[in-house]
Design an enzyme around this catalytic site. Structure first.
Site, PDB file in Angstrom:
ATOM      1  N   HIS A   1       2.022   1.659  -3.829  1.00 20.32           N
ATOM      2  CA  HIS A   1       1.519   0.324  -4.176  1.00 20.32           C
ATOM      3  C   HIS A   1       2.624  -0.545  -4.790  1.00 20.32           C
ATOM      4  O   HIS A   1       2.714  -1.734  -4.502  1.00 20.32           O
ATOM      5  CB  HIS A   1       0.349   0.476  -5.149  1.00 20.32           C
ATOM      6  CG  HIS A   1      -0.484  -0.748  -5.298  1.00 20.32           C
ATOM      7  ND1 HIS A   1      -1.041  -1.425  -4.234  1.00 20.32           N
ATOM      8  CD2 HIS A   1      -0.888  -1.426  -6.409  1.00 20.32           C
ATOM      9  CE1 HIS A   1      -1.728  -2.462  -4.667  1.00 20.32           C
ATOM     10  NE2 HIS A   1      -1.655  -2.486  -5.986  1.00 20.32           N
TER      11      HIS A   1
ATOM     12  N   SER B   1      -1.261  -7.542  -5.039  1.00 15.80           N
ATOM     13  CA  SER B   1      -2.484  -6.784  -5.302  1.00 15.80           C
ATOM     14  C   SER B   1      -3.646  -7.744  -5.548  1.00 15.80           C
ATOM     15  O   SER B   1      -3.985  -8.527  -4.675  1.00 15.80           O
ATOM     16  CB  SER B   1      -2.260  -5.808  -6.455  1.00 15.80           C
ATOM     17  OG  SER B   1      -3.298  -4.851  -6.517  1.00 15.80           O
TER      18      SER B   1
ATOM     19  N   ASP C   1       0.614   3.380   0.370  1.00 17.35           N
ATOM     20  CA  ASP C   1      -0.140   2.769  -0.724  1.00 17.35           C
ATOM     21  C   ASP C   1      -1.469   3.505  -0.912  1.00 17.35           C
ATOM     22  O   ASP C   1      -2.276   3.591   0.005  1.00 17.35           O
ATOM     23  CB  ASP C   1      -0.391   1.293  -0.398  1.00 17.35           C
ATOM     24  CG  ASP C   1      -0.884   0.489  -1.579  1.00 17.35           C
ATOM     25  OD1 ASP C   1      -1.619   1.041  -2.412  1.00 17.35           O
ATOM     26  OD2 ASP C   1      -0.545  -0.709  -1.654  1.00 17.35           O
TER      27      ASP C   1
END
Length: 271
Positions: A248, A96, A220
């Site tokens: 995610h 991320s 996601d």
């Protein structure tokens, strides 16, 4: 083994160091810490790899200064950790927000001592939409999130936990996930999100020369799969591994596949 490493005067970051062999240095997602990767530690150590998990400044057990949440400073912190531990042949693994931070590291310091790059659910090349980039969050959506964090951070983390995963999770797991976020400084979360909103690493991708794997969930809702396709198109020598049943948090939505693909990438002599 845990280390507290001074990355600048008066600022220490915490680092988990487990196992022996080639180091795999994990840069965690917003707003969590290195404990997010606990399910990767065992498979890595069992396969002859060394888990290095940094708590970025502002998160986990690390110090939480007011300043330093831009990508340049956090990349510099990683460099300080690598130098302190005298790491070489490192696999740099960013999840991320850790993805663009890892990319910025290579942009600033080159790939000396770095053997591979792993981007997981990366908030890159740009987390937010721009005039010439149509993917990602709208700037107004990020501003709203920042406002919600300031108003009621525990509630926002609860909502974020429910959005993070595609596969159903127990109430206990979601409470644990939320607790990781609550270990962060509130100001750290906000300043990091401002960096995510403003920073753009598109111009740094074609200079990446190390073999690169891109792991990304097809479902996601934080960093859309289109971001992964952009990374694949722009990074030389890269391969995209889709996780079709993941949101995610793909390392928890499809943990067996994630760990198998992780070990396969680490052991592969070519991508």
């Amino acid at each position: 083994m845990g280390h507290f490493i001074e990355v600048e005067a008066g600022v220490r970051v915490y680092v988990e160091d487990i196992g022996q062999g080639q180091p795999v240095l994990f840069v965690h997602p917003w707003p969590l810490n290195s404990n997010f990767f606990e399910r990767q530690v065992g498979p890595l150590a069992a396969n002859g790899f060394r888990f290095i998990g940094i708590d970025l400044r502002g998160y986990g057990k690390s110090d939480k200064p007011w300043h330093g949440y831009d990508f340049d400073t956090m990349a510099r912190d990683i460099k300080a950790v690598i130098d302190f531990l005298r790491l070489d042949n490192v696999v740099l693994a960013g999840f991320s927000i850790g993805g663009p931070i890892a990319i910025r590291y290579l942009s600033l310091y080159g790939d000396t001592g770095i053997s591979k790059l792993l981007l997981m659910a990366a908030a890159a090349p740009s987390y937010t939409q721009r005039k010439d980039f149509k993917y990602g969050k709208k700037r107004s959506e990020v501003d709203l999130l920042i406002s919600q964090i300031n108003q009621d951070r525990p509630r926002q983390l609860t909502l974020y936990a429910k959005m993070y995963f595609k596969q159903r999770k127990s109430a206990q797991f979601l409470a644990w996930f939320q607790s990781l976020g609550l270990e962060a400084g509130a100001h750290s979360m906000v300043h990091s999100m401002i960096s995510l909103r403003n920073e753009d690493v598109r111009g740094e991708l074609n200079s990446i020369r190390v073999p690169t794997a891109i792991f990304h969930g097809k479902k996601d809702r934080s960093c859309p799969f289109e971001l992964a396709k952009e990374l694949k198109n722009r990074i030389p020598r890269s391969v995209l591994i889709p996780f079709r049943s993941s949101g995610h948090g793909l390392n928890w939505d499809e943990p067996e596949k994630f760990n198998a693909e992780l070990i396969r990438f680490l052991k592969s002599s070519k991508v």
